[in-house]
Enzyme design. Structure first.
Site, PDB file in Angstrom:
ATOM      1  N   SER A 105      62.832  36.227  58.847  1.00 20.54           N
ATOM      2  CA  SER A 105      62.787  36.302  60.384  1.00 20.54           C
ATOM      3  C   SER A 105      63.592  35.849  61.327  1.00 20.54           C
ATOM      4  O   SER A 105      64.738  36.237  61.058  1.00 20.54           O
ATOM      5  CB  SER A 105      61.321  35.535  60.479  1.00 20.54           C
ATOM      6  OG  SER A 105      60.814  35.905  61.853  1.00 20.54           O
ATOM      7  N   ASP A 152      58.472  41.341  58.333  1.00 27.59           N
ATOM      8  CA  ASP A 152      58.938  39.872  58.416  1.00 27.59           C
ATOM      9  C   ASP A 152      58.833  39.180  56.843  1.00 27.59           C
ATOM     10  O   ASP A 152      57.958  39.116  56.316  1.00 27.59           O
ATOM     11  CB  ASP A 152      58.115  39.143  59.398  1.00 27.59           C
ATOM     12  CG  ASP A 152      58.542  37.647  59.744  1.00 27.59           C
ATOM     13  OD1 ASP A 152      59.215  36.825  58.740  1.00 27.59           O
ATOM     14  OD2 ASP A 152      58.795  37.605  61.125  1.00 27.59           O
TER      15      ASP A 152
END
Length: 577
Positions: A349, A460
């Site tokens: 992320s 992510d």
């Protein structure tokens, strides 16, 4: 309450040793309790402490020494028992057990367990088996730790000066004493002197007794470095994997140097991934390090070589958390002040973007400015067909900054973690164009669109690996610092200060994602050697990017609070900490 699961720490769990009917009956006769973070489950010295089986959460076992010093002995999680030693021996509790996260556990007093009759006998037998297994593992570790590791360093007179600082660097890396043994033409004992270093020149008539000398010294030193001018040592068997061949000419490695030996090149190049790759291509063998030609040169390179040889390379795993990831900037500032080295780095992320800056060895002020600048382009609403936000601004910024640079062209090894939506698995990138891999790792599900790659769609990396510790270990790290980003959690029974209004759809997604990260990051975070947890109030949504300075300061303070743990894992930072 979720069911008890088997112990994740390699020791047979109680559930596995009891018959299913016995296991169910035992749980039915126990009470269920919940302990918030910081609450004592057991206090050291307590008489007849309760017996617990942890269902969910993580607890710390902390003992107080005779001088009042407190030391963490370990951490325990789901499926593990508390109070079994007192149950078996009748002794008072030997340590505190404190909840680190919210812990939900089954518990029973010793008096209540005594009323279980035959079931109690079977439980005692199973617990005895568990403790015997733990003792076996502890003895194996003690036997391993009691004997020094041997390192054979083969080098000629032309490069010996470059290695003069290596023994002292090894002593620092392992926080122990080092014995240097000089064979052949390496007779200059004074060149290797340093703190924690003993030097002995081995005469020709002593070489036949070398194995016995090493065996005797193995219990007196943490590491032994044997400097020789020839790869073959006729009076001892050398494991090629512990041999390091040092040369100033990468194109001319003698054929008698074993294929498994590590190659170190003495050159003016900086030690980076590209320079290692160039030297490896020239050598035709894997080069592990590049060091300057003089002992008065780059001391950082010698320290890094020492960590590489002893398995003490330092990895930094930067976790997921959307805007909470700005805390990583404060973490980096604190690590810099504490002089904590970073040899490899991983991230997912927003942590992947900052990890890329670390791998590129960006100046911290420059990295802060670029991160803040990119964050300012993260808020771009779009027609909500595939996501609520467009990633066009972030994509343009990443492409502008990284251009056509590849992960393998960065100075330090980097692992970028994403999640494959359709293979339902994590994906780790250690090579390839930087910007598309970062964009995939940062694609918060529902907030930003997935990225096309590998014939699938990636989102992510925090979905499966919120703190990518294992990815750091795969890059060679022996010590991993894991940075976990969380928000304050409350019990369902706690009153809210005010009733919140109905959340918008994007806020619902962000809060759901944040709750998921909090829970599953407990497992990956605990795999690190040093745990830094940064608690940031808020949902970590895109609006929180405006709190950059405040969030970074929280990361700085959390890292400084973890200074004791850092110095425990890396004693050479003690003076600065």
């Amino acid at each position: 309450m979720a069911g008890i699961v088997s112990s994740p720490r390699g020791v047979t769990g109680l559930e596995q040793l009891l018959a299913p009917d016995d296991w169910r009956e035992l749980l039915s006769r126990m009470d269920v309790h919940e302990y918030p973070p910081g609450e004592h489950m057991v206090q050291q010295g307590a008489l007849e402490p309760p017996f617990f089986i942890i269902g969910e959460g993580v607890a710390s076992v902390v003992a107080q020494g005779p001088n009042g010093e407190r030391r963490e002995l370990g951490r325990i999680g789901a499926g593990e028992c508390v109070g079994e030693m007192s149950l078996l021996t009748g002794d008072p509790a030997s340590a505190d057990v404190v909840a680190l996260t919210t812990v939900r556990a089954y518990s029973a007093s010793q008096a209540k367990l005594a009323s279980l009759d035959d079931l109690r006998s079977r439980v005692i037998e199973a617990l005895s088996s568990i403790l015997a297994s733990r003792l076996k593992h502890a003895n194996e570790r003690l036997l391993t730790l009691s004997s020094a590791s041997n390192h054979v360093v083969v080098c000629g007179p032309a490069v010996i000066e470059a290695l003069a600082g290596l023994p002292a660097a090894v002593a620092e890396a392992v926080n122990g004493s080092v014995l240097v043994m000089l064979l052949g033409s390496h007779a200059n004992r004074a060149a290797f002197a340093g703190d924690g270093v003993s030097v002995r020149a081995v005469a020709a008539n002593e070489e036949q007794d070398l194995s016995r000398i090493l065996h005797r010294a193995a219990h007196e030193y943490a590491e032994i470095l044997i400097f020789a001018d020839q790869p073959a040592l006729p009076y001892m068997s050398v494991d090629p994997s512990v041999m390091t061949y040092v040369t100033a000419d990468a194109t001319n490695v003698p054929s008698d140097v074993p294929a498994a030996a590590r190659i170190v090149v003495v050159a003016d190049d900086d030690w980076t991934q590209p320079s290692i790759r160039r030297s490896t291509e020239a050598c035709g063998r894997q080069v592990i390090a590049i060091v300057p030609g003089s002992s008065n040169g780059d001391g950082l390179a010698m320290s890094r070589l020492a960590r590489t040889m002893t398995g003490k390379q330092v990895g930094l795993a930067l976790g997921a958390g959307a805007a909470k990831g700005l805390a990583h900037l404060g973490v980096l500032r604190a690590l810099t002040e504490l002089k904590v080295p970073i040899d490899v780095v991983s991230g997912c992320s927003i942590g992947s973007a900052i990890a890329a800056g670390v791998a590129a060895r960006m100046d911290l002020d420059e990295l802060t400015e670029l991160t803040t600048q990119a964050a300012g382009r993260a808020i771009r609403p779009t027609l909500p067909l595939r996501s609520f936000m467009s990633n066009a601004g972030v994509r343009e910024e990443l492409k502008r900054l990284a251009e056509e640079r590849r992960i393998e062209d960065l100075d330090l090894p980097l692992a970028v973690v994403a999640t494959d939506l359709y293979r339902r698995s994590e994906v780790t990138f250690t090579s390839g164009l930087i910007w598309p891999r970062l964009l995939a790792s940062m694609a918060i599900p529902g907030v930003y669109p997935p990225s096309a790659a590998l014939g699938s769609w990636l989102v992510d990396g925090g979905v499966l690996s919120p703190v990518p510790v294992q990815q750091c270990r795969a890059l060679g790290a022996g010590i991993v610092i894991g940075v976990r980003l969380t928000a304050t959690r409350t019990s369902p029974r706690e009153r809210l200060e005010r009733k919140p209004s109905m959340p918008l759809a994007i806020e619902t997604i962000m809060r759901t994602f944040e709750i998921m990260l909090n829970r599953i990051s407990e497992v990956s975070h605990e795999q690190a050697d040093v745990n830094i947890e940064v608690c940031v109030d808020g949902d970590g949504g895109v609006r929180d990017f405006k709190r950059a300075r405040e969030i970074a300061e929280l990361g700085y303070r959390a890292t400084m609070d973890a200074a004791a743990s850092l110095t425990s894992a890396m004693p050479y930072v003690r003076a600065t900490a």
